[in-house]
Design a protein around this motif. Sequence first.
Motif, short mmCIF file in Angstrom:
data_model
loop_
_atom_site.label_atom_id
_atom_site.label_comp_id
_atom_site.label_asym_id
_atom_site.label_seq_id
_atom_site.Cartn_x
_atom_site.Cartn_y
_atom_site.Cartn_z
N TYR A 136 -4.21 9.39 12.61
CA TYR A 136 -4.57 7.64 12.80
C TYR A 136 -4.99 8.31 14.39
O TYR A 136 -4.03 7.33 15.18
CB TYR A 136 -3.46 6.77 12.01
N ALA A 155 -0.41 4.22 -0.88
CA ALA A 155 -0.65 5.51 -0.60
C ALA A 155 -0.26 6.66 -0.53
O ALA A 155 -0.30 7.88 -0.87
CB ALA A 155 -1.65 5.05 0.12
N GLN A 156 0.51 6.61 0.44
CA GLN A 156 1.54 7.43 1.36
C GLN A 156 3.43 7.69 1.19
O GLN A 156 3.48 8.46 1.14
CB GLN A 156 1.22 7.70 2.49
N ASP A 165 0.90 -1.29 0.24
CA ASP A 165 -0.39 0.23 -0.30
C ASP A 165 0.98 1.33 0.09
O ASP A 165 1.68 1.33 0.97
CB ASP A 165 -0.68 -0.01 1.34
N LYS A 225 -2.51 13.71 -1.44
CA LYS A 225 -0.87 12.91 -1.48
C LYS A 225 0.80 13.36 -2.08
O LYS A 225 -0.01 14.75 -2.85
CB LYS A 225 -1.18 11.63 -2.22
N GLY A 283 -8.21 10.11 -7.89
CA GLY A 283 -7.57 8.97 -8.30
C GLY A 283 -7.03 8.13 -7.36
O GLY A 283 -6.19 8.40 -6.64
N PHE A 292 -4.66 11.01 -4.79
CA PHE A 292 -5.91 12.23 -3.60
C PHE A 292 -5.01 12.94 -3.66
O PHE A 292 -3.66 12.94 -3.06
CB PHE A 292 -6.83 11.38 -2.30
N SER A 325 -2.38 6.36 -3.93
CA SER A 325 -3.31 7.06 -4.09
C SER A 325 -2.88 8.85 -4.36
O SER A 325 -2.30 8.49 -4.36
CB SER A 325 -4.05 7.31 -2.64
C1 LIG Z 1 -1.92 4.69 3.67
C2 LIG Z 1 -3.23 4.10 2.66
N1 LIG Z 1 -3.95 3.31 1.89
C3 LIG Z 1 -4.78 4.02 1.09
C4 LIG Z 1 -5.33 5.35 0.93
C5 LIG Z 1 -6.69 5.74 0.65
O1 LIG Z 1 -6.36 6.14 -0.56
P1 LIG Z 1 -7.88 6.20 -1.28
O2 LIG Z 1 -8.29 7.63 -0.57
O3 LIG Z 1 -7.45 7.12 -2.70
O4 LIG Z 1 -8.19 4.86 -1.46
C6 LIG Z 1 -4.76 5.61 1.80
C7 LIG Z 1 -5.90 7.08 1.88
O5 LIG Z 1 -5.86 8.26 3.25
C8 LIG Z 1 -3.68 6.39 2.91
O6 LIG Z 1 -3.20 6.84 3.77
#
Ligand SMILES: Cc1ncc(COP(=O)(O)O)c(C=O)c1O
Length: 239
Positions: free
Chosen positions: A183, A19-20, A17, A46, A54, A43, A41
């Motif tokens: 978090y 995303a970050q 994952d 990001k 996206g 977003f 991600s």
């Molecule tokens: C570690 C992690 N995984 C997944 C996501 C989800 O991304 P999205 O909102 O684009 O689906 C995030 C969003 O903050 C994230 O921080």
Amino acid sequence: MTTASPSWSSRCALISDNAQGFGCTLNGKATTDWADIATTSFFPAKPLGCYGDGGAVVTNDDRLAELVESLRVYGKVTPTDAAERNFHHDPKYLSLRVGMNSRLDTIQAAVLLEKLKIFADEIQLREKVAARYSAGLKDHVRRVPHIIEGGQSVWAQYVIEHDNRDGLQAHLSSQGIPSMVYYPVPIHMQDFAAEWAPPAGSLPVTEAASQYVIALPMHPYLPEADQDRVIEAVRAFNG
Ligand SMILES: Cc1ncc(COP(=O)(O)O)c(C=O)c1O
């Protein structure tokens, strides 16, 4: 393209994952070096953000790429499916597996293509902000971020730990400085995970960190004067 079994539906794949962490590396290698798939991600918050929602899936595996593309468009027929089966009519609108509609808007792709050109530079700019924060804060807070040897962070966030995190957040807010606690409740302690996650108390490091973490303003174009204001405000808080 190989048609070897077992098919992906009966195999496990390791998913990173990202995303970050899209763009992060360890000893110069991206996560796709060790994971079958990296997800990310786009977003806006990001590191590589578009102007709406996206995301992307990155893999070096042709079969997985095919499968993910199929899942992205309602489980559509892949070239491998087409080679393995005889369809009695045009398979364009057939779904062979349960998929979804997960197309990236063209307008978002256009934004991302332009931003991708400066992404490496932006990582370096974020790195500079992080280094200034760390130099200014390391002796004044519980903990500043630590990057493992050989690692390149993309600094999606700059997160410190503070003994009085909530007090610090209120203090920063009173100075007009935004901050975020992303978090506050670890994933294994959230309701949705109750059925299968380990019980509270089983991840003491995570659980302790969730009490102390706070993210400070971070983006590649944060002026030094603003960085200094943040550093001074954190240092001035004695709570
Ligand atoms: C570690 C992690 N995984 C997944 C996501 C989800 O991304 P999205 O909102 O684009 O689906 C995030 C969003 O903050 C994230 O921080």
